[in-house]
Design a protein around this motif. Structure first.
Motif, PDB file in Angstrom:
ATOM      1  N   GLU A  25       0.150   5.554  -8.986  1.00 38.40           N
ATOM      2  CA  GLU A  25       1.237   5.202 -10.055  1.00 38.40           C
ATOM      3  C   GLU A  25       2.099   3.896  -9.410  1.00 38.40           C
ATOM      4  O   GLU A  25       2.736   3.285 -10.162  1.00 38.40           O
ATOM      5  N   PHE A  26       1.887   3.800  -8.078  1.00 39.50           N
ATOM      6  CA  PHE A  26       2.822   2.558  -7.598  1.00 39.50           C
ATOM      7  C   PHE A  26       2.120   1.276  -7.453  1.00 39.50           C
ATOM      8  O   PHE A  26       1.845   0.790  -6.326  1.00 39.50           O
ATOM      9  N   GLY A  27       1.841   0.853  -8.614  1.00 36.67           N
ATOM     10  CA  GLY A  27       0.910  -0.658  -8.802  1.00 36.67           C
ATOM     11  C   GLY A  27       0.024  -0.546  -8.833  1.00 36.67           C
ATOM     12  O   GLY A  27      -0.765  -1.697  -9.618  1.00 36.67           O
ATOM     13  N   THR A  28      -0.980   0.300  -8.168  1.00 37.87           N
ATOM     14  CA  THR A  28      -2.541   0.231  -8.472  1.00 37.87           C
ATOM     15  C   THR A  28      -2.828   0.228  -9.983  1.00 37.87           C
ATOM     16  O   THR A  28      -3.824  -0.603 -10.258  1.00 37.87           O
ATOM     17  N   LEU A  29      -2.277   1.228 -10.710  1.00 37.21           N
ATOM     18  CA  LEU A  29      -2.598   1.365 -11.947  1.00 37.21           C
ATOM     19  C   LEU A  29      -2.166   0.152 -12.778  1.00 37.21           C
ATOM     20  O   LEU A  29      -2.946  -0.380 -13.789  1.00 37.21           O
ATOM     21  N   LEU A  30      -0.944  -0.287 -12.554  1.00 37.70           N
ATOM     22  CA  LEU A  30      -0.614  -1.375 -13.264  1.00 37.70           C
ATOM     23  C   LEU A  30      -1.156  -2.746 -13.045  1.00 37.70           C
ATOM     24  O   LEU A  30      -1.715  -3.408 -14.092  1.00 37.70           O
ATOM     25  N   ARG A  31      -1.490  -3.026 -11.782  1.00 45.70           N
ATOM     26  CA  ARG A  31      -2.165  -4.202 -11.636  1.00 45.70           C
ATOM     27  C   ARG A  31      -3.741  -4.225 -11.980  1.00 45.70           C
ATOM     28  O   ARG A  31      -4.128  -5.128 -12.754  1.00 45.70           O
ATOM     29  N   ASP A  32      -4.398  -3.127 -12.010  1.00 47.97           N
ATOM     30  CA  ASP A  32      -5.604  -2.953 -12.246  1.00 47.97           C
ATOM     31  C   ASP A  32      -5.887  -3.126 -13.924  1.00 47.97           C
ATOM     32  O   ASP A  32      -6.826  -3.762 -14.420  1.00 47.97           O
ATOM     33  N   HIS A  50       0.863  -1.089   0.003  1.00 43.75           N
ATOM     34  CA  HIS A  50      -0.213  -0.086  -0.073  1.00 43.75           C
ATOM     35  C   HIS A  50       0.881   1.242  -0.187  1.00 43.75           C
ATOM     36  O   HIS A  50       1.973   1.413   0.751  1.00 43.75           O
ATOM     37  N   GLU A  51       0.341   2.227  -0.744  1.00 49.19           N
ATOM     38  CA  GLU A  51       1.326   3.496  -0.861  1.00 49.19           C
ATOM     39  C   GLU A  51       0.336   4.638   0.102  1.00 49.19           C
ATOM     40  O   GLU A  51      -0.693   4.737   0.158  1.00 49.19           O
ATOM     41  N   SER A  52       1.264   5.308   0.758  1.00 48.52           N
ATOM     42  CA  SER A  52       0.697   6.644   1.304  1.00 48.52           C
ATOM     43  C   SER A  52       1.528   7.634   1.263  1.00 48.52           C
ATOM     44  O   SER A  52       2.719   7.730   0.885  1.00 48.52           O
ATOM     45  N   TYR A  53       1.159   8.874   1.410  1.00 47.25           N
ATOM     46  CA  TYR A  53       1.700  10.127   1.290  1.00 47.25           C
ATOM     47  C   TYR A  53       1.761  11.029   2.636  1.00 47.25           C
ATOM     48  O   TYR A  53       1.190  11.123   3.430  1.00 47.25           O
ATOM     49  N   ARG A  54       3.256  11.496   2.742  1.00 48.67           N
ATOM     50  CA  ARG A  54       3.239  12.309   4.364  1.00 48.67           C
ATOM     51  C   ARG A  54       4.400  13.510   3.814  1.00 48.67           C
ATOM     52  O   ARG A  54       4.792  13.685   2.760  1.00 48.67           O
TER      53      ARG A  54
END
Length: 449
Positions: free
Chosen positions: A301-308, A273-277
């Motif tokens: 951009e970190f995997g969600t787009l690619l996997r989907d 999972h990606e999170s922003y801080r």
């Protein structure tokens, strides 16, 4: 649906000069702070609820608790200069059926953007890289692309809505070019469009009994890419990197991008999972989350787009196009299309959210099935949605994170969106730098660039 212009209210208990936008849809969510409806064109519209919001049924006041998901509502609303809606009068129109209520009870995702309290077709920019890359000397003439996927054409426009013909000296539409980048330097590639499927053959006069046709075999390159995408999350270590988003705006017919600001953030990728801080705008820290920022932004951009893209639930239809060289590797280029019913790509503006159909291209490393580039363009966006052009392009490269092992990660991304019927377009360029392994107990300080 929200009207294109303002209409004078016919509600007698409001001042004569009160003007409203009108929203009609099925109730999806109602709480103390908002009213969320789904319009007939699939837009999810969330309106702010205040103590002054009135609820009526048959011209009489009603208790809001009587409303259930699936009920049809007409809402008279105020819309501010940023596009946010505030519900003034919520009018019950029709009770939802059992099926409508069951469907409307599903979880709903609404626009998370918050007002900052400030005002804020073809002739517009497009997210395209350069013209066609050099073709091999032995390449045969390229045939027109086709697809076996059913393509839903856009609704025909009335003659009066067609754009005027360009002037004879018009140089043509400005473009952010699509195609193969050479490590951030555009190479040349001809713009290609996806053709619609051929019309079906006529049916015989009498039905004939026939055995079902076997399913077409899966393309081996796509199958390898699908397997690589499924294992993408498991193969990645926990890491942290810096993300820099430079935002630009164009307001003229001739493309002239004006820099607006730079958003910096630390992206933590932990357990898939990606999170922003530590978000900052022009170096000044902000307390909002990424999803709450005004203006244009993106995530995933970190995997969600690619996997989907390769998920079976997305049901993307892939069509092979050609081979190309990208980031020093030989890649197979495929066109793809995703229907709206299967789309998980969420596009949101103040108070509105859609999941549009989209098309695009993907570059796949032929040796291992890893994706090196994805381009996506929204299709058939609802006509009442404020944006009519949305595009995304993301480049992936092999990055070393600790030791000698390399991982395929996003290094650069661009997004583009244009307000409907205008030359007002926003473009973001996103760079990901300084990948490092991440530990929840570690203290990491990035060096200045």
């Amino acid at each position: 649906m929200p009207s294109r212009g303002k209409k004078k209210s016919t509600t007698t208990n409001l001042p004569d000069d009160e003007q409203f936008s009108y929203v009609t849809g099925k109730l999806r969510l109602l709480d103390e702070n908002q009213v969320v409806v789904e319009a007939k064109d699939t837009r999810i519209i969330n309106l702010k609820r205040t103590p002054k919001t009135k609820f009526t049924k048959d011209a009489l006041a009603m208790d809001p608790s009587e409303l259930k998901p699936g009920d049809t509502l007409l809402i008279e609303a105020n819309q501010d200069t940023e596009g946010f809606y505030t519900a003034v009068n919520v009018i019950f129109q029709k009770q939802g059926t059992t099926a409508e209520r069951a469907d409307a009870a599903r979880a709903v995702v609404v626009s998370t953007q918050a007002s900052d309290g400030k005002n804020s077709d073809d002739e517009r920019p497009r997210l395209r890289r350069a013209d066609s890359p050099p073709k091999p000397d032995t390449e045969e003439p390229e045939e027109p692309p086709t697809t076996t996927a059913a393509v839903t054409p856009p609704e025909p426009k009335p003659e009066e809505s067609l754009p005027a013909a360009p002037d004879p000296d018009d140089p043509g539409p400005p473009k952010l070019r699509r195609g193969v980048p050479t490590r951030r330097t555009p190479t040349q590639r001809a713009t290609q469009e996806i053709a619609t499927a051929a019309p079906p053959l006529p049916l015989p006069s009498a039905p004939l009994a026939r055995a079902p046709e076997p399913a077409a075999p899966e393309d081996p390159v796509i199958e390898k890419a699908r397997e690589a995408a499924e294992g993408f999350t498991e193969s990645l270590p926990n890491y942290i990197c810096q993300q820099f988003t430079a935002r630009f705006v164009n307001t003229s017919h001739v493309t002239n991008w004006q820099a607006q600001d730079v958003i910096s953030a630390e992206v933590v990728y932990e357990n898939g999972h990606e999170s922003y801080r530590n978000l900052a705008i022009n170096g000044k820290a902000v307390k909002k989350k990424m999803e709450e920022l005004s203006g244009s932004w993106s995530t995933g951009e970190f995997g969600t787009l690619l996997r989907d893209l390769f998920s079976s639930s997305t049901a993307a239809a892939f069509v092979p196009r050609r081979d190309a060289t990208i980031a020093g590797k030989t890649a197979a280029v495929y066109s793809f299309q995703v229907q709206r019913e299967n789309s998980h790509w969420r596009v949101q503006v103040p108070s509105q959210t859609v999941n549009p159909a989209y098309k695009g291209s993907v570059w796949i490393d032929k040796t291992n099935g890893r994706v090196l580039r994805i381009e996506m363009q929204a299709r058939n966006v609802p006509s009442e949605f404020p944006l009519d052009a949305v595009e995304v392009a993301t480049d992936y490269e092999y990055v070393r994170i600790g030791g000698t092992q390399q991982f395929l990660l996003p290094v650069h991304s661009e997004t583009l969106s244009c307000q409907r019927g205008t030359n007002m377009c926003n473009r973001n360029t996103i760079d990901f730098r300084n990948y490092k392994k991440y530990s929840g107990e570690a203290s990491i300080t990035f060096e200045k660039n």
